[in-house]
Design an enzyme around this catalytic site. Sequence first.
Site, short mmCIF file in Angstrom:
data_model
loop_
_atom_site.label_atom_id
_atom_site.label_comp_id
_atom_site.label_asym_id
_atom_site.label_seq_id
_atom_site.Cartn_x
_atom_site.Cartn_y
_atom_site.Cartn_z
N LYS A 1 0.93 -1.22 -0.08
CA LYS A 1 0.05 -0.12 0.13
C LYS A 1 0.72 1.27 0.04
O LYS A 1 1.71 1.27 0.78
CB LYS A 1 -0.93 0.12 1.17
CG LYS A 1 -1.54 1.10 1.42
CD LYS A 1 -2.72 1.18 2.58
CE LYS A 1 -3.34 2.38 2.93
NZ LYS A 1 -4.27 2.42 4.31
N ASP B 1 -2.97 9.97 4.18
CA ASP B 1 -4.40 9.46 4.10
C ASP B 1 -5.22 10.61 5.12
O ASP B 1 -5.08 10.57 6.06
CB ASP B 1 -4.46 8.02 4.77
CG ASP B 1 -5.78 7.55 4.96
OD1 ASP B 1 -6.80 8.19 4.23
OD2 ASP B 1 -6.07 6.58 5.26
N LYS C 1 -10.62 12.24 8.42
CA LYS C 1 -10.33 11.74 9.52
C LYS C 1 -10.45 12.91 10.56
O LYS C 1 -10.18 14.03 10.30
CB LYS C 1 -8.89 11.29 9.59
CG LYS C 1 -8.59 9.95 8.90
CD LYS C 1 -7.10 9.69 8.83
CE LYS C 1 -7.05 8.15 8.18
NZ LYS C 1 -7.72 7.05 8.78
N ASP D 1 1.20 6.44 5.60
CA ASP D 1 0.42 5.35 5.14
C ASP D 1 0.89 4.43 3.81
O ASP D 1 0.33 3.74 3.18
CB ASP D 1 -1.10 6.03 4.85
CG ASP D 1 -2.21 5.17 5.10
OD1 ASP D 1 -2.02 3.79 5.75
OD2 ASP D 1 -3.25 5.35 4.48
N ASP E 1 -12.53 6.49 3.42
CA ASP E 1 -11.34 6.52 4.38
C ASP E 1 -10.89 4.95 4.32
O ASP E 1 -9.86 4.72 4.73
CB ASP E 1 -11.55 6.71 5.84
CG ASP E 1 -10.42 7.02 6.56
OD1 ASP E 1 -9.15 7.07 6.27
OD2 ASP E 1 -10.54 7.10 7.95
N GLU F 1 -9.68 3.38 1.94
CA GLU F 1 -9.02 3.50 0.56
C GLU F 1 -8.07 2.64 0.21
O GLU F 1 -7.77 2.21 -1.09
CB GLU F 1 -8.52 5.02 0.43
CG GLU F 1 -7.04 5.22 0.87
CD GLU F 1 -6.82 5.15 2.50
OE1 GLU F 1 -8.22 5.08 3.02
OE2 GLU F 1 -5.81 4.92 2.88
N ARG G 1 -7.81 -0.63 0.57
CA ARG G 1 -8.47 -2.03 -0.07
C ARG G 1 -8.75 -1.75 -1.42
O ARG G 1 -8.65 -2.72 -2.33
CB ARG G 1 -9.37 -2.49 0.94
CG ARG G 1 -10.79 -1.56 1.02
CD ARG G 1 -11.59 -1.81 2.17
NE ARG G 1 -11.21 -1.44 3.51
CZ ARG G 1 -11.70 -1.75 4.70
NH1 ARG G 1 -13.04 -2.45 4.66
NH2 ARG G 1 -11.25 -1.34 5.83
N1 BES Z 1 -4.62 4.36 6.80
C1 BES Z 1 -5.70 3.73 7.49
C2 BES Z 1 -5.56 2.83 8.51
C3 BES Z 1 -5.07 3.38 10.17
C4 BES Z 1 -6.12 3.98 10.76
C5 BES Z 1 -3.75 3.37 10.47
C6 BES Z 1 -5.89 4.48 12.14
C7 BES Z 1 -3.43 3.66 11.67
C8 BES Z 1 -4.44 4.38 12.29
C9 BES Z 1 -6.89 3.32 6.81
O1 BES Z 1 -6.78 3.84 5.32
C10 BES Z 1 -8.09 3.64 7.39
O2 BES Z 1 -8.34 4.86 7.31
N2 BES Z 1 -8.89 2.75 7.74
C11 BES Z 1 -10.03 2.97 8.23
C12 BES Z 1 -11.21 1.91 7.80
C13 BES Z 1 -12.45 2.21 8.17
C14 BES Z 1 -13.19 3.48 7.50
C15 BES Z 1 -13.47 0.90 7.62
C16 BES Z 1 -9.96 2.88 9.79
O3 BES Z 1 -9.30 1.58 10.33
O4 BES Z 1 -10.72 3.32 10.48
ZN ZN Z 2 -5.10 4.52 4.59
MN MN Z 3 -8.01 5.65 5.23
#
Ligand code: BES
Ligand code: ZN
Ligand code: MN
Length: 475
Positions: free
Chosen positions: A245, A250, A257, A268, A327, A329, A331
Amino acid sequence: MQITTERKPLEQVEADALIVPVFEGAGETRFGAGDLWEAGEIAGKPLEFTLLHHAPGSAAKRILLVGAGKAEKFDAAEMRKLAGAAVRYLKPKGIKRIAIALSGSYAGADFASAAVEGAILGDYEPDRYKTGDDKHSLEAVAIVGAEGAAVERGRILAEAQNLTRAMANEPANLLTPLKMAEEARKMAAAFHLECEVLEREQMEKLGMGALLGVAQGSAEPPALIVIRYKPANAGSTDHLGLVGKGVTFDTGGISIKPSEGMEKMKYDMSGGAAMIGAMQAIAQLKPALTVTAFIPCVENMCGSRAQRPGDIVTAMSGKTIEVLNTDAEGRLILADALAYARQQGCTHLVDAATLTGAVVVALAHIHVGVFANNDALQERVLKASKAEGERMWPMPMDDDYKEYLKSAFADLGNIGGRWGGAITAAIFLKEFAEGTPWVHLDIAGTAWLDDAKPYLAKGPAGVPVRTMVRLAMDW
Ligand code: BES
Ligand code: ZN
Ligand code: MN
């Protein structure tokens, strides 16, 4: 940094500091340490430091006795930590040239490699943008009693891991998707790998609607980095694809966020950076296996062209996805990268991604979450991770979880609701690995150290570079 091997008796080793592991219950008497041992000042407890100046009978200026704990528990991972912690203890004192003594029965190739790794990893500081003159780094490390090949392996691995760490720590204004592609090209040129970068137009032709949907919210164009390693003599027809990735920042997109802690989201792209680092080591260690890295790079922004919740995109595989949360994104971009890797002939896939906050809830900052559609490949990855001291833990992938990804209007939704978020994210990816053996590594909790360790600086960790390299080497 200069890395060498020494074949002299310990007493004759010249260095600013000679690092000597001391085990619990060993009754240490070398270098005049007998009195300190008798007094209980030295006990060999893990990471106990005793610095001796001008020790009797030693050519080194200083001896650093480092507690190594119980001999039966001392493995390569402990050696790596010991070397790293010793380096980080000595560096602020202005010490530049060190030697590390491999101890007794702990002198095999794995220990020699780990000692070099520990020293190089411990030496790294994320201080590129500090302009002060109080920076410290080592000039030379000698490993006493080691084989040259093991020391060279350690250097290659640790330098690759530090490349990944440096990249992951770059701020998003300086490391855009195109800049990341340029860095990958530079690495590939230096180590004689093929590198190709797909641009937006090619992605459009390939029908990568999921990746392009994420990219459209940013003024920075996307890039899909492809790095190819081909062995001189392949041991099999297998072709390993390493997918990482590469979200250079992000924001969450329109599903934005919270601002607190958002600065960390420059990391990220850690999965992508890990695969670039792994390819640098693979180019030098030359496994008998075809390995190709695929790194989709985008910036997840909320510009005026950004995709909206409810948008439906068509992935390269033909599946339609309802973007319920912008968010989620990672996947989306991985869906198209996995499909492309399959189209390019990969027979086995491993991806690494800072994919979910939920994996941090499940496994804290200790283990990488492992998800797979194939037990044999999962076992290979877990075995490599164990040998490299990069802790990983297998997670469930029952078909029942697919329920959560239902969309009323498309084949799949891109989120699975409140529970089991790391698993539903992996189940989403599984739809795009299709029948190809695949392992997904969620490194959201392990790619970044929120606090320094005695043996590693705060910041990017460089996980899972070593596991990826060992996986290819042991194929
Ligand atoms: N890059 C983030 C994952 C992440 C979140 C890493 C918090 C470290 C701390 C990913 O793109 C993301 O935002 N995932 C979301 C998914 C949700 C919207 C289903 C998450 O984990 O909150
Ligand atoms: Zn992300
Ligand atoms: Mn995200």
